[in-house]
Motif scaffolding. Structure first.
Motif, PDB file in Angstrom:
ATOM      1  N   ASP A  61       9.216   0.052  -7.557  1.00 43.96           N
ATOM      2  CA  ASP A  61       9.818  -1.055  -6.817  1.00 43.96           C
ATOM      3  C   ASP A  61      10.906  -0.476  -5.919  1.00 43.96           C
ATOM      4  O   ASP A  61      12.102  -0.594  -6.196  1.00 43.96           O
ATOM      5  CB  ASP A  61      10.384  -2.086  -7.796  1.00 43.96           C
ATOM      6  CG  ASP A  61      10.909  -3.328  -7.079  1.00 43.96           C
ATOM      7  OD1 ASP A  61      10.510  -3.543  -5.920  1.00 43.96           O
ATOM      8  OD2 ASP A  61      11.715  -4.065  -7.673  1.00 43.96           O
ATOM      9  N   VAL A  62      10.475   0.183  -4.837  1.00 46.89           N
ATOM     10  CA  VAL A  62      11.416   0.831  -3.923  1.00 46.89           C
ATOM     11  C   VAL A  62      11.498   0.039  -2.637  1.00 46.89           C
ATOM     12  O   VAL A  62      10.531  -0.573  -2.197  1.00 46.89           O
ATOM     13  CB  VAL A  62      10.991   2.288  -3.624  1.00 46.89           C
ATOM     14  CG1 VAL A  62      11.097   3.143  -4.867  1.00 46.89           C
ATOM     15  CG2 VAL A  62       9.583   2.353  -3.060  1.00 46.89           C
ATOM     16  N   ALA A  63      12.678   0.044  -2.030  1.00 41.61           N
ATOM     17  CA  ALA A  63      12.880  -0.632  -0.747  1.00 41.61           C
ATOM     18  C   ALA A  63      12.193   0.163   0.350  1.00 41.61           C
ATOM     19  O   ALA A  63      12.323   1.386   0.429  1.00 41.61           O
ATOM     20  CB  ALA A  63      14.366  -0.757  -0.446  1.00 41.61           C
ATOM     21  N   PRO A 122       0.797  -1.220   0.000  1.00 39.90           N
ATOM     22  CA  PRO A 122       0.000   0.000   0.000  1.00 39.90           C
ATOM     23  C   PRO A 122       0.835   1.279   0.000  1.00 39.90           C
ATOM     24  O   PRO A 122       0.461   2.258  -0.642  1.00 39.90           O
ATOM     25  CB  PRO A 122      -0.825  -0.126   1.290  1.00 39.90           C
ATOM     26  CG  PRO A 122      -0.918  -1.580   1.543  1.00 39.90           C
ATOM     27  CD  PRO A 122       0.399  -2.142   1.073  1.00 39.90           C
ATOM     28  N   ILE A 123       1.962   1.263   0.706  1.00 38.87           N
ATOM     29  CA  ILE A 123       2.797   2.473   0.722  1.00 38.87           C
ATOM     30  C   ILE A 123       3.375   2.728  -0.665  1.00 38.87           C
ATOM     31  O   ILE A 123       3.404   3.865  -1.141  1.00 38.87           O
ATOM     32  CB  ILE A 123       3.900   2.363   1.796  1.00 38.87           C
ATOM     33  CG1 ILE A 123       3.262   2.314   3.187  1.00 38.87           C
ATOM     34  CG2 ILE A 123       4.873   3.538   1.692  1.00 38.87           C
ATOM     35  CD1 ILE A 123       4.230   2.000   4.320  1.00 38.87           C
ATOM     36  N   ARG A 124       3.818   1.669  -1.360  1.00 36.91           N
ATOM     37  CA  ARG A 124       4.308   1.854  -2.733  1.00 36.91           C
ATOM     38  C   ARG A 124       3.195   2.382  -3.642  1.00 36.91           C
ATOM     39  O   ARG A 124       3.436   3.221  -4.512  1.00 36.91           O
ATOM     40  CB  ARG A 124       4.857   0.540  -3.282  1.00 36.91           C
ATOM     41  CG  ARG A 124       6.174   0.120  -2.662  1.00 36.91           C
ATOM     42  CD  ARG A 124       6.750  -1.125  -3.334  1.00 36.91           C
ATOM     43  NE  ARG A 124       7.940  -1.555  -2.651  1.00 36.91           N
ATOM     44  CZ  ARG A 124       8.032  -2.678  -1.944  1.00 36.91           C
ATOM     45  NH1 ARG A 124       6.988  -3.500  -1.840  1.00 36.91           N
ATOM     46  NH2 ARG A 124       9.171  -2.999  -1.346  1.00 36.91           N
ATOM     47  N   CYS A 125       1.971   1.891  -3.451  1.00 40.85           N
ATOM     48  CA  CYS A 125       0.842   2.388  -4.245  1.00 40.85           C
ATOM     49  C   CYS A 125       0.586   3.864  -3.949  1.00 40.85           C
ATOM     50  O   CYS A 125       0.287   4.641  -4.861  1.00 40.85           O
ATOM     51  CB  CYS A 125      -0.415   1.565  -3.975  1.00 40.85           C
ATOM     52  SG  CYS A 125      -0.406  -0.073  -4.729  1.00 40.85           S
ATOM     53  N   ALA A 126       0.694   4.260  -2.682  1.00 39.24           N
ATOM     54  CA  ALA A 126       0.510   5.670  -2.326  1.00 39.24           C
ATOM     55  C   ALA A 126       1.578   6.541  -2.988  1.00 39.24           C
ATOM     56  O   ALA A 126       1.288   7.635  -3.485  1.00 39.24           O
ATOM     57  CB  ALA A 126       0.548   5.831  -0.807  1.00 39.24           C
TER      58      ALA A 126
END
Length: 196
Positions: free
Chosen positions: A168-170, A150-154
């Protein structure tokens, strides 16, 4: 202007190599050092009005959100839109035990394809987008405990990425991502901090 601060949950108590999207597993103990580190990463909260604190309802998120609410003195709201992607029938299974013909088909197009009984990345992004839209209409600041997906989607929404793209972030356990909404200004969203 509205700030949305998103914390990834603490490390879950999951055997290595297992699928655990919405598998409701607890966080690894002890959490006291994690809470202290998280509080040290939140200097932006000083003198900010109308704070809204939410959490994914999954145990590993609430394990941080509950003591955070107690330490800050804020009420906590559980919001299922911030849960991790559902992997359906794969939840709790070792990735090595999932048939390759199933996982390869899914991996070729995670945006439009779902694991058996699970959800697509498009569905995850849609629910996160709805939650973000709701929060940016409210005054003050939002602080939430969620999951990497969800954080990557945000972040994708904030960056204005196409609907089928998610960076695609860590994102480390217990770390902060800070998004700022500017309303009618351009750009409307800015990523202030990523994985701090």
């Amino acid at each position: 202007m509205h700030d949305v601060l998103l914390l990834r949950h603490p490390r879950p108590d999951v055997p290595p190599g297992h699928c655990y999207g919405q598998w409701d597993v607890p966080a690894v103990q002890p959490l006291d050092p994690v809470l202290a580190e998280v509080l040290a990463r939140l200097p932006v909260l000083n003198d900010r009005p109308a704070v809204h604190l939410f959490s994914s309802p999954l145990q590993r998120a609430q394990a941080l959100a509950q003591p955070l609410a107690g330490a800050l003195g804020w009420p906590l709201h559980l919001d299922p839109r911030w849960q991790e992607l559902s992997f359906g029938a794969w939840e709790g299974r070792a990735w090595a035990d999932i048939p390759r013909h199933e996982s390869d088909i899914w991996a070729a197009d995670v945006h439009h394809r779902a694991p058996p009984g699970g959800e697509t990345q498009a569905q995850l992004r849609a629910r996160v987008h709805a939650a973000l839209t709701e929060r940016c209409r409210a005054p003050g600041l939002t602080l939430g405990v969620s999951h990497a997906g969800p954080i990557r989607c945000a972040v994708a929404v904030a960056l204005g990425l196409p609907a089928d793209q998610v960076p695609d972030v860590a994102l480390d356990f217990g770390h902060l991502t800070w998004l700022r909404w500017h309303g009618g200004d351009w750009p409307r969203w800015q990523v202030q901090t990523l994985n701090r």
